[in-house]
Scaffold this motif. Sequence first.
Motif, PDB file in Angstrom:
ATOM      1  N   LEU A   1      58.568  43.736  22.902  1.00 60.04           N
ATOM      2  CA  LEU A   1      59.241  45.017  22.643  1.00 60.04           C
ATOM      3  C   LEU A   1      58.319  45.971  21.904  1.00 60.04           C
ATOM      4  CD1 LEU A   1      62.789  43.730  21.612  1.00 60.04           C
ATOM      5  CD2 LEU A   1      62.163  44.862  23.738  1.00 60.04           C
ATOM      6  N   LEU A   2      57.524  45.440  20.975  1.00 55.42           N
ATOM      7  CA  LEU A   2      56.580  46.273  20.240  1.00 55.42           C
ATOM      8  C   LEU A   2      55.535  46.862  21.179  1.00 55.42           C
ATOM      9  CD1 LEU A   2      55.249  47.333  17.605  1.00 55.42           C
ATOM     10  CD2 LEU A   2      54.010  45.165  17.496  1.00 55.42           C
ATOM     11  N   ILE A   3      54.937  46.018  22.006  1.00 51.80           N
ATOM     12  CA  ILE A   3      53.898  46.493  22.910  1.00 51.80           C
ATOM     13  C   ILE A   3      54.467  47.499  23.904  1.00 51.80           C
ATOM     14  CG2 ILE A   3      52.174  45.818  24.617  1.00 51.80           C
ATOM     15  CD1 ILE A   3      51.686  44.927  21.679  1.00 51.80           C
ATOM     16  N   ASN A   4      55.686  47.251  24.374  1.00 50.74           N
ATOM     17  CA  ASN A   4      56.274  48.172  25.341  1.00 50.74           C
ATOM     18  C   ASN A   4      56.667  49.495  24.701  1.00 50.74           C
ATOM     19  OD1 ASN A   4      56.789  47.720  28.255  1.00 50.74           O
ATOM     20  ND2 ASN A   4      58.771  48.605  27.763  1.00 50.74           N
ATOM     21  N   SER A   5      56.901  49.506  23.379  1.00 45.96           N
ATOM     22  CA  SER A   5      57.172  50.778  22.703  1.00 45.96           C
ATOM     23  C   SER A   5      55.881  51.576  22.508  1.00 45.96           C
ATOM     24  CB  SER A   5      57.841  50.524  21.345  1.00 45.96           C
ATOM     25  OG  SER A   5      56.941  49.919  20.432  1.00 45.96           O
TER      26      SER A   5
ATOM     27  N   PRO B   1      54.795  52.621  26.925  1.00 44.08           N
ATOM     28  CA  PRO B   1      56.031  52.634  27.719  1.00 44.08           C
ATOM     29  C   PRO B   1      55.749  52.310  29.188  1.00 44.08           C
ATOM     30  CG  PRO B   1      55.901  54.563  26.297  1.00 44.08           C
ATOM     31  CD  PRO B   1      54.558  53.893  26.228  1.00 44.08           C
ATOM     32  N   HIS B   2      56.728  51.667  29.802  1.00 42.48           N
ATOM     33  CA  HIS B   2      56.674  51.324  31.230  1.00 42.48           C
ATOM     34  C   HIS B   2      55.628  50.253  31.531  1.00 42.48           C
ATOM     35  CE1 HIS B   2      59.072  54.899  31.410  1.00 42.48           C
ATOM     36  NE2 HIS B   2      58.054  55.690  31.113  1.00 42.48           N
ATOM     37  N   LEU B   3      55.145  49.552  30.475  1.00 47.74           N
ATOM     38  CA  LEU B   3      54.210  48.454  30.729  1.00 47.74           C
ATOM     39  C   LEU B   3      54.915  47.338  31.496  1.00 47.74           C
ATOM     40  CD1 LEU B   3      51.318  47.442  30.142  1.00 47.74           C
ATOM     41  CD2 LEU B   3      52.213  46.322  28.117  1.00 47.74           C
ATOM     42  N   LEU B   4      56.136  47.030  31.092  1.00 46.27           N
ATOM     43  CA  LEU B   4      56.970  46.068  31.807  1.00 46.27           C
ATOM     44  C   LEU B   4      58.239  46.787  32.271  1.00 46.27           C
ATOM     45  CD1 LEU B   4      56.711  42.942  29.463  1.00 46.27           C
ATOM     46  CD2 LEU B   4      55.490  43.322  31.595  1.00 46.27           C
TER      47      LEU B   4
ATOM     48  N   ILE C   1      49.928  39.331  28.391  1.00 50.56           N
ATOM     49  CA  ILE C   1      48.483  39.510  28.572  1.00 50.56           C
ATOM     50  C   ILE C   1      48.184  40.035  29.980  1.00 50.56           C
ATOM     51  CG2 ILE C   1      46.254  38.339  28.626  1.00 50.56           C
ATOM     52  CD1 ILE C   1      47.339  36.407  26.520  1.00 50.56           C
ATOM     53  N   SER C   2      48.874  39.485  30.980  1.00 50.74           N
ATOM     54  CA  SER C   2      48.659  39.933  32.357  1.00 50.74           C
ATOM     55  C   SER C   2      49.017  41.400  32.513  1.00 50.74           C
ATOM     56  CB  SER C   2      49.500  39.086  33.317  1.00 50.74           C
ATOM     57  OG  SER C   2      49.121  37.731  33.258  1.00 50.74           O
ATOM     58  N   ALA C   3      50.161  41.810  31.930  1.00 50.83           N
ATOM     59  CA  ALA C   3      50.585  43.204  32.034  1.00 50.83           C
ATOM     60  C   ALA C   3      49.582  44.130  31.363  1.00 50.83           C
ATOM     61  CB  ALA C   3      51.964  43.373  31.404  1.00 50.83           C
ATOM     62  N   LEU C   4      49.055  43.712  30.226  1.00 45.29           N
ATOM     63  CA  LEU C   4      48.069  44.536  29.529  1.00 45.29           C
ATOM     64  C   LEU C   4      46.782  44.668  30.342  1.00 45.29           C
ATOM     65  CD1 LEU C   4      48.616  43.165  25.916  1.00 45.29           C
ATOM     66  CD2 LEU C   4      48.909  45.546  26.609  1.00 45.29           C
ATOM     67  N   LEU C   5      46.351  43.573  30.922  1.00 45.99           N
ATOM     68  CA  LEU C   5      45.121  43.611  31.717  1.00 45.99           C
ATOM     69  C   LEU C   5      45.306  44.442  32.991  1.00 45.99           C
ATOM     70  CD1 LEU C   5      43.950  39.900  31.398  1.00 45.99           C
ATOM     71  CD2 LEU C   5      42.793  41.896  30.455  1.00 45.99           C
ATOM     72  N   LEU C   6      46.494  44.416  33.550  1.00 49.20           N
ATOM     73  CA  LEU C   6      46.725  45.077  34.828  1.00 49.20           C
ATOM     74  C   LEU C   6      46.992  46.576  34.691  1.00 49.20           C
ATOM     75  CD1 LEU C   6      48.999  42.456  36.613  1.00 49.20           C
ATOM     76  CD2 LEU C   6      46.727  43.157  37.337  1.00 49.20           C
TER      77      LEU C   6
END
Length: 635
Positions: A291-295, A298-301, A347-352
């Motif tokens: 939730l922190l990373i997606n805030s 935004p729209h990472l996941l 990690i995958s979402a961040l890399l992609l």
Amino acid sequence: MNNPRKLIGSIFVIITITALLTAVMVLSLSSRQPSVKSGQLDLAGYDFEKQGIISLDGEWEFYPGAFSMPTQPASGQLQNSTDNFIKVPGTWNRYQVKGELPDGFGGATYRMTVTGVEPNQSLSLKIPPQSTAYRLYIDDQLVAQNGQISLQKAGFVPEYRPQRVIFTANASHFTITMHIANFTYARGGMWYVMHLGTPAQIESVYKLTAYLDSFLLGNYCIMLLLCIILYLIGQNRIQYTMLYFALLCLAAAGRVLIYGNYTLTYIISSFRTHVVIDYLTLAWFPVFFILLINSIYPHLLKKTLIRFIVSLTLVFSMVILTTPISFFTKFTWLLELNLLVLGFVQISALLLNTRNTSRWIIILAASCLFLSSIYDILLQNCIIDGLFLLAPLGFYIILLLGAIVLARNYAQVVIKSEKALQELQKSNEREQQAELRLLQSQIKPHFLYNALSAIANVCSKDGSRAQKLILELGQFLQASFDFNACDQMTTLQKELSLIQNYISIEKARFADKIHYRQQIEVPLNIQIPRLIIEPLIENAIRHGITKQKSNGEVWLKITTVNEQIHVEVIDNGVGMDQEKANSLLDDSIQRRGIGIMNIHERLIKLYGAGLTIESARNVGTRISFTIREEQECLK
């Protein structure tokens, strides 16, 4: 970029990092010190000062269903068996008794003998909690106890508290006997290994753990307090980001309290509370991190995926809060698998998907969570041995790196806010000038001249109508002059009255050339910005209707759309090209008239959206805007 290639690349990175960690663990296992074999640990020639603390892992004698003393013969179910050994650390759930696997409940004796020590040597044991109560003997002397042991559930009391004991080896050998009972947890047995060393060595490990716990808790509390302050003063995305960061700090602090030196056991004696906090923080920490990373990004996941993760964690939480410890601890593997899967997904979402310059900091933070989780899962499942859990330290690294990113983002927000404030100050200056020019433009000499000329013509024909026109002109002038920055709102009824005054004066000039009609579907007492509609009617007549030879019509339509007030001013005058219509709202173009732009800017300031102009040459023009109902003047 090709998404499948990105996915393959991210998977390769994660697998490579995991393989490196596994290799480090294998190397550490290959260089381990002597271990217990067949219930014996030979320390002949072992120097504690040079070689350090030794782990008492390996093959211990095991007697299920009995509490036997070192000087007594084994009385358990395997007393006559030659295969009465069990791996430590481990649980007895998978230890077959007469071909059957027992459950986690019951009691048993663990025993091993240490040989080759110097007589009268002072030694110390570091004893972690076991599942879930025990008594520890050195030879026949009771040296440590956790909870109350029993072979029956009656009389059994679980406890979660680490200990360290100092004793003297009276001979070259001594026997360690541990009686363990469990009627609470899903798994029973000696699941954490003890460590043997000199008193100074064990004391230094204890102090190091205490210092680390204090350091981490102090930092978490400072971060938590700072996040609460920023949450209270922040807005929108910043508030959510600070909230999730605060929850991460809280979860990390909970993990420190229940591990390390198990500080929570000295504050809260409830065994269930300790276990519930353990499992809740294990379940929620990766969710808070996502939730922190997606805030931040935004729209990472996808929102559907996040809702699924949160919903699943809520289900886990309800099970943990409402079911017995013996039930929900059966699913420890599921929470551990969930932790690893969420780490991999993050990690995958961040890399992609993330191209921000801060993404590698976040990827490093996510990798710390992922790798420390792997280490601790291996440790807690008795696959590897270690003195410390990595998760508390890994959480600190995560929060520290996260704080760096948040600080950078917050600094950018502050810079943007300062720029916005400067722009606002400039906008206020422009607004004051525009309002002054608007006041001056309301009473144009040619308008007054034409109005008075029309009234003069009427005087010779219809005195009563001329009187009425003079009154309407006076009302119009009064309403036009009665305008200041602290009185921006008026009622719709007053605005319509001003429009009627203007229409009457213009009809005196142009007779039947102007046709005006209105459709009002909202209450007349609603509050709207002052002089926001009349200038549009005036613009439609002056620039649309009077510039064509034929008669024309102006239509005012005020309706409610999606609980907001929608205003339209439509004329069938000469119109204009759409390109020219769009240019009327371009503040970079210099023009003599400022009425349309003034209205547009005021609407944006008050409601966030301005005018919409649609026009076609020789067809007409439609100007519309949407506002919400206001109850008082905005200052």
